[in-house]
Scaffold this motif. Sequence first.
Motif, PDB file in Angstrom:
ATOM      1  N   SER A 144      11.697  32.126  33.618  1.00 28.34           N
ATOM      2  CA  SER A 144      11.248  32.196  34.935  1.00 28.34           C
ATOM      3  C   SER A 144      11.863  30.718  35.407  1.00 28.34           C
ATOM      4  CB  SER A 144       9.732  32.354  35.093  1.00 28.34           C
ATOM      5  OG  SER A 144       9.088  31.099  34.704  1.00 28.34           O
ATOM      6  N   ASP A 145      11.406  30.711  36.840  1.00 30.13           N
ATOM      7  CA  ASP A 145      11.399  29.293  37.264  1.00 30.13           C
ATOM      8  C   ASP A 145      13.088  28.694  37.173  1.00 30.13           C
ATOM      9  OD1 ASP A 145       8.755  29.635  36.601  1.00 30.13           O
ATOM     10  OD2 ASP A 145       8.447  28.468  38.278  1.00 30.13           O
ATOM     11  N   LEU A 146      13.924  29.562  37.427  1.00 29.49           N
ATOM     12  CA  LEU A 146      15.379  29.192  37.077  1.00 29.49           C
ATOM     13  C   LEU A 146      15.812  28.228  38.184  1.00 29.49           C
ATOM     14  CD1 LEU A 146      16.816  32.757  36.571  1.00 29.49           C
ATOM     15  CD2 LEU A 146      16.434  30.762  34.997  1.00 29.49           C
ATOM     16  N   GLY A 193       9.898  35.016  38.573  1.00 30.38           N
ATOM     17  CA  GLY A 193       9.713  34.464  39.731  1.00 30.38           C
ATOM     18  C   GLY A 193      10.451  33.045  39.817  1.00 30.38           C
ATOM     19  N   ASP A 194      10.602  32.436  41.102  1.00 30.31           N
ATOM     20  CA  ASP A 194      11.143  31.168  41.295  1.00 30.31           C
ATOM     21  C   ASP A 194      12.733  31.136  41.041  1.00 30.31           C
ATOM     22  OD1 ASP A 194       8.841  30.282  42.475  1.00 30.31           O
ATOM     23  OD2 ASP A 194       8.571  28.631  41.222  1.00 30.31           O
ATOM     24  N   VAL A 195      13.500  32.142  41.249  1.00 32.81           N
ATOM     25  CA  VAL A 195      14.759  31.945  41.181  1.00 32.81           C
ATOM     26  C   VAL A 195      15.503  30.897  41.983  1.00 32.81           C
ATOM     27  CG1 VAL A 195      17.107  33.480  41.031  1.00 32.81           C
ATOM     28  CG2 VAL A 195      15.109  34.634  40.436  1.00 32.81           C
ATOM     29  N   GLY A 202       5.117  32.236  34.818  1.00 33.19           N
ATOM     30  CA  GLY A 202       5.863  30.975  34.859  1.00 33.19           C
ATOM     31  C   GLY A 202       4.993  30.240  35.712  1.00 33.19           C
ATOM     32  N   HIS A 203       5.696  29.535  36.852  1.00 35.53           N
ATOM     33  CA  HIS A 203       5.482  28.669  38.030  1.00 35.53           C
ATOM     34  C   HIS A 203       4.601  27.243  37.696  1.00 35.53           C
ATOM     35  CE1 HIS A 203       3.356  27.940  41.809  1.00 35.53           C
ATOM     36  NE2 HIS A 203       2.195  27.727  41.504  1.00 35.53           N
ATOM     37  N   LEU A 204       3.916  27.213  36.456  1.00 35.31           N
ATOM     38  CA  LEU A 204       3.403  25.943  36.105  1.00 35.31           C
ATOM     39  C   LEU A 204       4.273  24.979  35.551  1.00 35.31           C
ATOM     40  CD1 LEU A 204       0.014  27.221  34.148  1.00 35.31           C
ATOM     41  CD2 LEU A 204       0.524  26.663  36.558  1.00 35.31           C
ATOM     42  N   ASN A 264       4.231  38.380  35.975  1.00 31.15           N
ATOM     43  CA  ASN A 264       3.814  38.070  37.151  1.00 31.15           C
ATOM     44  C   ASN A 264       4.059  36.557  37.136  1.00 31.15           C
ATOM     45  OD1 ASN A 264       2.070  38.474  39.606  1.00 31.15           O
ATOM     46  ND2 ASN A 264       0.229  37.249  38.683  1.00 31.15           N
ATOM     47  N   HIS A 265       4.257  36.024  38.532  1.00 25.10           N
ATOM     48  CA  HIS A 265       4.518  34.629  38.555  1.00 25.10           C
ATOM     49  C   HIS A 265       3.435  33.730  38.308  1.00 25.10           C
ATOM     50  CE1 HIS A 265       6.920  31.175  39.893  1.00 25.10           C
ATOM     51  NE2 HIS A 265       6.284  30.939  40.606  1.00 25.10           N
ATOM     52  N   TYR A 266       2.171  34.127  38.461  1.00 25.99           N
ATOM     53  CA  TYR A 266       0.983  33.408  38.037  1.00 25.99           C
ATOM     54  C   TYR A 266       0.177  34.036  36.933  1.00 25.99           C
ATOM     55  CZ  TYR A 266       2.248  32.357  42.784  1.00 25.99           C
ATOM     56  OH  TYR A 266       2.852  31.782  43.923  1.00 25.99           O
ATOM     57  N   GLY A 326       8.449  34.801  42.888  1.00 24.58           N
ATOM     58  CA  GLY A 326       7.651  33.625  42.777  1.00 24.58           C
ATOM     59  C   GLY A 326       7.433  33.167  44.212  1.00 24.58           C
ATOM     60  N   ASN A 327       6.737  32.101  44.294  1.00 19.97           N
ATOM     61  CA  ASN A 327       6.477  31.633  45.652  1.00 19.97           C
ATOM     62  C   ASN A 327       7.663  31.076  46.347  1.00 19.97           C
ATOM     63  OD1 ASN A 327       6.182  29.648  43.534  1.00 19.97           O
ATOM     64  ND2 ASN A 327       5.478  28.072  45.093  1.00 19.97           N
ATOM     65  N   HIS A 328       8.649  30.726  45.328  1.00 22.52           N
ATOM     66  CA  HIS A 328      10.005  29.952  46.102  1.00 22.52           C
ATOM     67  C   HIS A 328      10.796  31.223  46.896  1.00 22.52           C
ATOM     68  CE1 HIS A 328      10.439  25.620  44.981  1.00 22.52           C
ATOM     69  NE2 HIS A 328       9.178  26.085  44.343  1.00 22.52           N
ATOM     70  N   GLU A 329      10.771  32.335  46.065  1.00 22.28           N
ATOM     71  CA  GLU A 329      11.407  33.477  46.594  1.00 22.28           C
ATOM     72  C   GLU A 329      11.013  33.727  48.218  1.00 22.28           C
ATOM     73  OE1 GLU A 329      10.876  33.329  43.717  1.00 22.28           O
ATOM     74  OE2 GLU A 329      12.403  34.600  42.455  1.00 22.28           O
TER      75      GLU A 329
HETATM   76 FE   LIG Z   1       6.198  28.930  41.518  1.00 21.68          FE
END
Ligand SMILES: [Fe+2]
Length: 286
Positions: free
Chosen positions: A15-17, A44-46, A239-241, A198-200, A72-75
């Motif tokens: 995640s978080d690429l 998430g967060d590609v 991911g995310h953290l 899940n992203h979170y 993710g939130n960034h997408e």
């Molecule tokens: Fe994130």
Amino acid sequence: MTSTAGGAGQLLAISDLHIGYPENRALVEAMRPETDDDWLLVAGDVSENVADICWALKTLASRFRQVVWAPGNHELWTHPSDPVALRGVARYEHLVSRCRDLGVLTPEDPYAVWEGPGGPVAVAPLFLLYDYSFLPPGCTTKEEGLAYAHETGIVCNDEYLLHPDPYPTREEWCRARVAETERRLAALPDGLPVVPVNHYPLDRHPTDVLWHPEFAMWCGTRLTADWHRRFRVATMVYGHLHIPRTTWHEGVRFEEVSVGYPREWRGRSQPPGRLRRILPSEDVER
Ligand SMILES: [Fe+2]
Ligand SMILES: [Fe+2]
């Protein structure tokens, strides 16, 4: 339902690429499966740019037997640098439609069943967002939490870039997603374990080590605190953290699979971009 060809293969996760960073884009260019039957879960967060997200997912989908994506939130940011100016639900649905073109599974598809080593398990990409219920110590409402965060200066950019349209707030969008997802997970066959992606994190405990505890408000919802027990979770992938690690909570493995920003991964001993094996289980210490 999608299923594996059987035999060998691994369920891998990342995640978080954040491929807006050229160093991270290079990690994706170098990412390869170990066997022809490996699946890749992308939590998430590609990127925040639709063209970049599609490039990464297309690249990975051409190499892995199956790619599974959760946003993710960034997408979901509507970033001024992205020519795709869609907001909220419309942006999410646009990404889902691009994933369909690429053969990438999303939270809008029927849950696939991994029947390779360690299976069968349902692989469930989730889109749940957050509802500000992971409040900082001493705060009892979102308003108090946000006021505290503004005082400390630790305010997630989602506040300015992640629009919930047509929902009035991000927390209402979150509650709608949680209700619909809960219904779908409850409808899975009895006894079938689940790997949620899940992203979170579904439970708050991974946020306990955050350097800035107020950031937890943007990291999940208390509404999912018992899902790892209710839905027979084999391993919870999130991911995310940007704190990659394994934790155990009430006997369930939680796996944070982020790459993070170059300034974060440069200081670590592990090589960046390592795919985390979810199934068959790695030998991890409890
Ligand atoms: Fe994130
Ligand atoms: Fe991230």
